[in-house]
Design a protein around this motif. Structure first.
Motif, mmCIF file in Angstrom:
data_model
loop_
_atom_site.group_PDB
_atom_site.id
_atom_site.type_symbol
_atom_site.label_atom_id
_atom_site.label_comp_id
_atom_site.label_asym_id
_atom_site.label_seq_id
_atom_site.Cartn_x
_atom_site.Cartn_y
_atom_site.Cartn_z
ATOM 1 N N VAL A 1 16.880 -13.220 -23.687
ATOM 2 C CA VAL A 1 17.319 -14.061 -24.013
ATOM 3 C C VAL A 1 18.505 -14.178 -25.511
ATOM 4 O O VAL A 1 19.119 -14.161 -25.884
ATOM 5 C CB VAL A 1 16.564 -15.496 -23.648
ATOM 6 N N VAL A 2 17.471 -13.487 -26.033
ATOM 7 C CA VAL A 2 17.687 -13.049 -27.289
ATOM 8 C C VAL A 2 19.016 -12.482 -27.687
ATOM 9 O O VAL A 2 20.193 -12.223 -28.597
ATOM 10 C CB VAL A 2 16.106 -12.852 -28.457
ATOM 11 N N ALA A 3 19.058 -11.207 -26.549
ATOM 12 C CA ALA A 3 19.631 -10.296 -26.823
ATOM 13 C C ALA A 3 21.647 -10.219 -26.529
ATOM 14 O O ALA A 3 22.112 -9.888 -27.023
ATOM 15 C CB ALA A 3 19.576 -8.452 -25.982
ATOM 16 N N ILE B 1 17.526 -17.854 -32.643
ATOM 17 C CA ILE B 1 17.041 -16.888 -33.427
ATOM 18 C C ILE B 1 18.505 -15.798 -32.467
ATOM 19 O O ILE B 1 19.060 -15.480 -32.836
ATOM 20 C CB ILE B 1 15.638 -15.940 -32.954
ATOM 21 N N GLY B 2 18.728 -15.916 -31.510
ATOM 22 C CA GLY B 2 19.714 -15.253 -30.254
ATOM 23 C C GLY B 2 21.159 -15.863 -31.816
ATOM 24 O O GLY B 2 21.930 -14.810 -31.761
ATOM 25 N N LEU B 3 21.349 -16.799 -31.636
ATOM 26 C CA LEU B 3 22.039 -17.447 -32.145
ATOM 27 C C LEU B 3 22.327 -16.956 -34.387
ATOM 28 O O LEU B 3 23.720 -16.315 -34.925
ATOM 29 C CB LEU B 3 22.377 -18.821 -32.488
ATOM 30 N N VAL B 4 21.414 -16.796 -34.589
ATOM 31 C CA VAL B 4 21.007 -16.688 -35.689
ATOM 32 C C VAL B 4 21.639 -15.331 -35.812
ATOM 33 O O VAL B 4 22.287 -14.708 -36.578
ATOM 34 C CB VAL B 4 20.116 -16.480 -36.567
ATOM 35 N N ILE B 5 20.697 -14.144 -35.219
ATOM 36 C CA ILE B 5 21.319 -12.703 -34.912
ATOM 37 C C ILE B 5 22.880 -12.472 -34.724
ATOM 38 O O ILE B 5 23.570 -11.630 -35.560
ATOM 39 C CB ILE B 5 20.217 -11.693 -34.046
ATOM 40 N N ALA C 1 20.684 -6.509 -30.391
ATOM 41 C CA ALA C 1 19.857 -7.387 -30.902
ATOM 42 C C ALA C 1 18.544 -7.179 -31.330
ATOM 43 O O ALA C 1 17.576 -8.014 -31.484
ATOM 44 C CB ALA C 1 20.525 -8.562 -30.250
ATOM 45 N N ILE C 2 17.965 -6.455 -29.264
ATOM 46 C CA ILE C 2 16.430 -6.439 -29.677
ATOM 47 C C ILE C 2 15.542 -5.373 -30.690
ATOM 48 O O ILE C 2 14.395 -5.882 -30.751
ATOM 49 C CB ILE C 2 16.381 -5.364 -28.187
ATOM 50 N N LEU C 3 16.294 -4.347 -31.588
ATOM 51 C CA LEU C 3 15.728 -4.263 -32.081
ATOM 52 C C LEU C 3 15.854 -5.322 -33.933
ATOM 53 O O LEU C 3 14.044 -4.730 -34.201
ATOM 54 C CB LEU C 3 16.240 -2.570 -32.191
ATOM 55 N N LEU C 4 16.535 -5.697 -33.796
ATOM 56 C CA LEU C 4 16.864 -6.564 -34.888
ATOM 57 C C LEU C 4 15.746 -7.461 -34.940
ATOM 58 O O LEU C 4 15.021 -7.839 -35.422
ATOM 59 C CB LEU C 4 18.233 -7.029 -35.107
ATOM 60 N N LEU D 1 8.547 -9.375 -27.406
ATOM 61 C CA LEU D 1 8.300 -7.699 -27.366
ATOM 62 C C LEU D 1 8.229 -7.051 -28.302
ATOM 63 O O LEU D 1 7.355 -6.210 -29.185
ATOM 64 C CB LEU D 1 10.102 -7.222 -26.627
ATOM 65 N N GLY D 2 9.306 -7.827 -29.633
ATOM 66 C CA GLY D 2 8.582 -7.222 -31.451
ATOM 67 C C GLY D 2 7.414 -7.929 -31.196
ATOM 68 O O GLY D 2 7.092 -7.256 -32.569
#
Length: 357
Positions: A125-127, A187-191, A253-256, A274-275
């Motif tokens: 979802v974040v990515a 968090i996704g919007l922030v990234i 985005a996943i790594l961030l 996962l992070g």
């Protein structure tokens, strides 16, 4: 040896000029752009492998433990501990013995397969939220700056330069500390709001080239508005660049998000990602390494498959790539006597050389 000359037959249409693939495939020229993109994409093996693995991963992640109140088929929950089995070690045995806890259990007995699936759900979802947000913002900023030029371009590009000079992780950590508790979508919007700068510069460069083309001048003469020219005439010609940048941002985005979770400003307990799973179990890497392996494996799978798909889309959208003429067309042209050789120069007669005196 003299080559015999074939008598002229008026019933046979003459062929002038070099052979073209359209002579055999008339539908190729008549096909729409979307059809050509689809054909090129499905012929890209890496992209097809990426699509298959990513789809299977998403189906596994969301069907196993359920999503949005829909129950899954996995019997364990990611929040409730259970009696420790096999000392918390994974019960999976190659090749097809899964046992009750194939990924093992964490220190308090929670099934680690369920935890990993929940973390993958949140990270996906974040990515995708981050990729969509950065794509929209970067495309709009780059398109407006590249088309209007002047003070509009100066303001937008100088603002972009300011954002670029600040480390992305610093901006994301600052915003994540303030809004991180609001959920994975925030968090996704922030990234996404800190990752649009590179796409904006690329789109601006494309617009600077395309705004001087003849079809744009024709649209202006025809009375089209600036917004119509931007979004209807120029933007479709930059889709390839935008798609590639969007996929790269989705993988990044996943790594961030992993970095933000390591700093404690990403996804937070009682939820997980996962992070966050890697962060919580980094101390157990030497004693219980499976707690680190499984989240890391899913991060690698998602990031690589998205990059493979991006490579396939880039090749499919590239208008400079042309379909190579098919072998059966050459066989039909040459009477099925020879196969094509793109580097064949046998029909070139060498220049005459004067014998030495």
């Amino acid at each position: 040896m003299t080559t015999p000359i074939t008598p002229f037959d008026p019933s046979v249409p003459a062929h002038t000029g070099p052979p073209t693939p359209e002579a055999d495939e008339p539908t190729t020229a008549a096909q729409s752009q979307s059809s050509l993109v689809y054909r090129r994409f499905v012929r890209h093996r890496g992209a097809m492998v990426g699509v298959a693995i990513l789809v299977l991963t998403i189906v596994l992640v969301y069907s196993s433990i359920g999503w949005a109140g829909i129950p899954g088929w996995w019997k364990w929950d990611y929040t409730s501990p259970s009696p420790t089995v096999n000392g918390g070690h994974p019960t999976y045995r190659f090749p097809f013995h899964f046992g009750s806890h194939p990924f093992g259990q964490n220190s308090i007995g929670i099934d680690y397969f369920a935890l990993t699936m929940r973390g993958a759900q949140q990270s996906i979802v974040v990515a995708f939220v981050a990729g969509l947000t950065s794509t929209v913002v970067g495309t709009v900023v780059g398109a407006v700056a590249g088309y209007f030029r002047g003070w509009t371009e100066a303001i937008l590009m100088r603002s972009t330069d300011v954002v670029i000079t600040i480390p992305v992780i610093a901006i994301a950590a600052t915003l994540g500390a303030k809004f991180g508790q609001s959920g994975v979508v925030i968090i996704g919007l922030v990234i996404g709001l800190v990752g649009w700068t590179s796409l904006a510069r690329v789109v601006r460069g494309e617009f600077l080239l395309l705004r001087e083309r003849e079809f744009v001048d024709a649209a202006r003469v025809g009375g089209a508005s600036s917004m119509r020219i931007i979004f209807r005439h120029i933007l479709p010609n930059t889709v390839g660049v935008i798609v590639v940048s969007a996929t790269l941002m989705t993988a990044t985005a996943i790594l961030l998000e992993t970095s933000l979770s390591y700093l404690g400003v990403g996804v937070r307990s009682p939820d997980t990602s996962l992070g966050l799973l890697i962060t919580e179990n980094q101390a157990a890497f030497t004693t219980r390494p499976w707690l680190f392996w499984w989240p890391g494996l899913f991060i690698v799978i998602i990031a690589l498959t998205v990059n493979f798909i991006g490579d396939g889309l880039r090749d499919a959208y590239d208008p400079r790539q042309r379909d190579i003429p098919k072998v059966r067309w050459y066989e039909r042209l040459l009477g099925r006597t020879a196969k094509p050789r793109l580097d064949d120069t046998s029909d070139v007669t060498p220049p005459e050389q004067n014998p030495p005196s």
